[in-house]
Scaffold this active site. Structure first.
Site, PDB file in Angstrom:
ATOM      1  CE  LYS A  87      -8.929  -3.222   3.296  1.00 34.58           C
ATOM      2  NZ  LYS A  87      -8.128  -2.313   2.488  1.00 34.58           N
ATOM      3  CD1 TRP A 141      -2.227  -2.193   1.722  1.00 29.39           C
ATOM      4  CD2 TRP A 141      -2.981  -1.186  -0.134  1.00 29.39           C
ATOM      5  NE1 TRP A 141      -3.243  -2.961   1.190  1.00 29.39           N
ATOM      6  CE2 TRP A 141      -3.715  -2.367   0.051  1.00 29.39           C
ATOM      7  CE3 TRP A 141      -3.274  -0.388  -1.233  1.00 29.39           C
ATOM      8  CZ2 TRP A 141      -4.737  -2.782  -0.816  1.00 29.39           C
ATOM      9  CZ3 TRP A 141      -4.281  -0.786  -2.108  1.00 29.39           C
ATOM     10  CH2 TRP A 141      -5.000  -1.970  -1.895  1.00 29.39           C
ATOM     11  CG  ASP A 147      -3.728   3.915   3.768  1.00 27.01           C
ATOM     12  OD1 ASP A 147      -4.816   3.705   4.334  1.00 27.01           O
ATOM     13  OD2 ASP A 147      -3.366   3.316   2.734  1.00 27.01           O
TER      14      ASP A 147
HETATM   15  C1  LIG Z   1      -7.532  -1.802   1.457  1.00 33.98           C
HETATM   16  C2  LIG Z   1      -6.485  -0.764   1.573  1.00 33.98           C
HETATM   17  C3  LIG Z   1      -6.345   0.270   0.630  1.00 33.98           C
HETATM   18  C4  LIG Z   1      -7.224   0.363  -0.590  1.00 33.98           C
HETATM   19  O1  LIG Z   1      -8.507   0.661  -0.238  1.00 33.98           O
HETATM   20  P1  LIG Z   1      -9.644   0.946  -1.333  1.00 33.98           P
HETATM   21  O2  LIG Z   1     -10.734   1.496  -0.486  1.00 33.98           O
HETATM   22  O3  LIG Z   1      -9.946  -0.356  -1.979  1.00 33.98           O
HETATM   23  O4  LIG Z   1      -9.097   1.934  -2.309  1.00 33.98           O
HETATM   24  C5  LIG Z   1      -5.368   1.212   0.838  1.00 33.98           C
HETATM   25  N1  LIG Z   1      -4.558   1.160   1.905  1.00 33.98           N
HETATM   26  C6  LIG Z   1      -4.647   0.184   2.830  1.00 33.98           C
HETATM   27  C7  LIG Z   1      -3.725   0.186   3.998  1.00 33.98           C
HETATM   28  C8  LIG Z   1      -5.620  -0.807   2.689  1.00 33.98           C
HETATM   29  O5  LIG Z   1      -5.723  -1.780   3.619  1.00 33.98           O
END
Ligand SMILES: *Cc1c(COP(=O)(O)O)cnc(C)c1O
Length: 360
Positions: free
Chosen positions: A196, A102, A172
């Site tokens: 998540k 990521w 993030d």
């Molecule tokens: C799942 C995830 C993403 C991507 O998320 P989307 O909502 O599918 O764009 C980005 N960063 C992390 C840490 C993630 O777990």
């Protein structure tokens, strides 16, 4: 069929209480004669739902008054662009920590808008740890510092908050938000896709310090301007109303359960069940450095990868689903977000022991 234990990394398990309340309210929300899905986003019922969701999130996370809370669309992946578009603010470069898949995606996107200085990387050891802050080469002139406190794919979590001085810190938090208390005031901006640890896919939460917004790069689409979204209370256009409603139910439930300190206590207990066992056997292995073992995503391998398929088959027969590891890592991954009950993790550990006994 009874519910299975869903170890998916995302979209992921939601609390049963929330699903049941949503079911009860699906067709007729609190006697108003329609579903939340059917409401005008500018009507008083929906406006109250969204305002309550924001208030509950603010209370849960202790979000200071000088931060805006936005409910956007486009997923965390859109934030990979929105962050540089909004936070470069006339500067030419930003600092990024590289701890996995990521981080790499965020870095790749940011390079479209300015120079990226990678302050440290754990690629040398297949992203199995996080570099200590003493190893970061921070640039005092950077517009911001971006990192990924929980790398969902590698299962690498950073439990300390980086100190970036006057340079705003951006995180993030897609896969660790709400899993433990965080000091929001240490951050310039926090973002997270909802699927998540918050609610259904389709909602993206952004928490941003208000002095950082309003200076976008030329050509920034209106929808990608945090200031526009903040001034419109996330209603510049139609927000993802149903997803925000479900997220609001999750926030309420977490508050009722004792808040984020309690979530942390439970998450430590749940993840320890797995890690303690992984450490006690050599039939399975955890690839992640001890101090960075994620409490949310637990990757592990079997000593003999030829047994992977059989392991997954047996797991499925016991109602333990979505344990296959990410294609870039292999092996297994158990995602055990807030909504995964401790019984689910215990059932998994019991199955792992049994499998070891019959195949070890
Ligand atoms: C799942 C995830 C993403 C991507 O998320 P989307 O909502 O599918 O764009 C980005 N960063 C992390 C840490 C993630 O777990």
């Amino acid at each position: 069929m009874e519910r299975i234990y869903n170890f998916s990394a995302g979209p992921a398990v939601l609390p049963r209480e929330v699903l049941e309340q949503a079911r009860d309210e699906l067709v007729n929300w609190q006697g108003c004669g329609m579903s939340v899905m059917e409401m005008s986003h500018r009507g008083k019922e929906y406006m109250a739902i969204q305002a309550q969701a924001e208030a509950d999130l603010r209370e849960l996370m202790g979000i200071p008054a000088n931060y805006k809370v936005l409910f956007l669309q486009g997923g965390a992946s859109s934030q990979f662009s929105m962050v540089p578009m909004n936070l470069l603010r006339g500067k030419t470069s930003a600092d990024y920590l590289n701890t996995g898949e990521w981080s790499k995606k965020a870095i790749k996107e940011a390079r479209k808008y300015g120079a990226v200085n990678v302050v440290a990387s754990s690629e040398d050891k297949n992203f199995s740890y996080a570099p200590a802050q003493s190893a970061w080469k921070l640039d005092p002139n950077a517009a911001y510092v971006h990192y990924t406190p929980n790398e969902t794919i590698g299962g690498v979590e950073i439990f300390w908050t980086p100190d970036t001085g006057a340079v705003p810190l951006v995180a993030d938090m897609s896969s660790c938000i709400l899993s433990r208390p965080m000091d929001v005031s240490r951050y310039g901006l926090i973002y997270a896709g909802a699927q998540k640890n918050i609610g259904p896919a389709g909602v993206t939460v952004v928490i941003v310090r208000e002095d950082l917004i309003g200076q976008t790069v030329a050509g920034t689409p209106t929808m990608f301007d945090y200031k526009v979204q903040a001034d419109a209370d996330s209603m510049y256009n139609t927000p993802p109303t149903y997803g925000i409603y479900i997220a609001g139910l999750v926030f309420k439930l977490l508050k009722a359960k004792g808040g984020l300190a309690e979530m942390e206590r439970v998450n430590v207990a749940k993840s320890s069940l797995l890690y303690d066992y992984l450490d006690a056997t050599d039939f399975y292995n955890s690839p992640v450095a001890m101090e960075n073992r994620s409490r949310m995503n637990v990757p592990f391998t079997l000593k003999d990868a030829a047994l992977d398929e059989e392991f997954l088959k047996g797991a499925k027969a016991r109602g333990l689903l979505q344990l296959k590891g990410h294609r870039s890592v292999g092996g297994m991954r158990a995602s055990i977000y807030n909504a995964m009950p401790v019984e689910g993790v215990q059932t998994l550990v019991d199955y792992m022991k049994e499998f070891e006994k019959s195949h070890g």
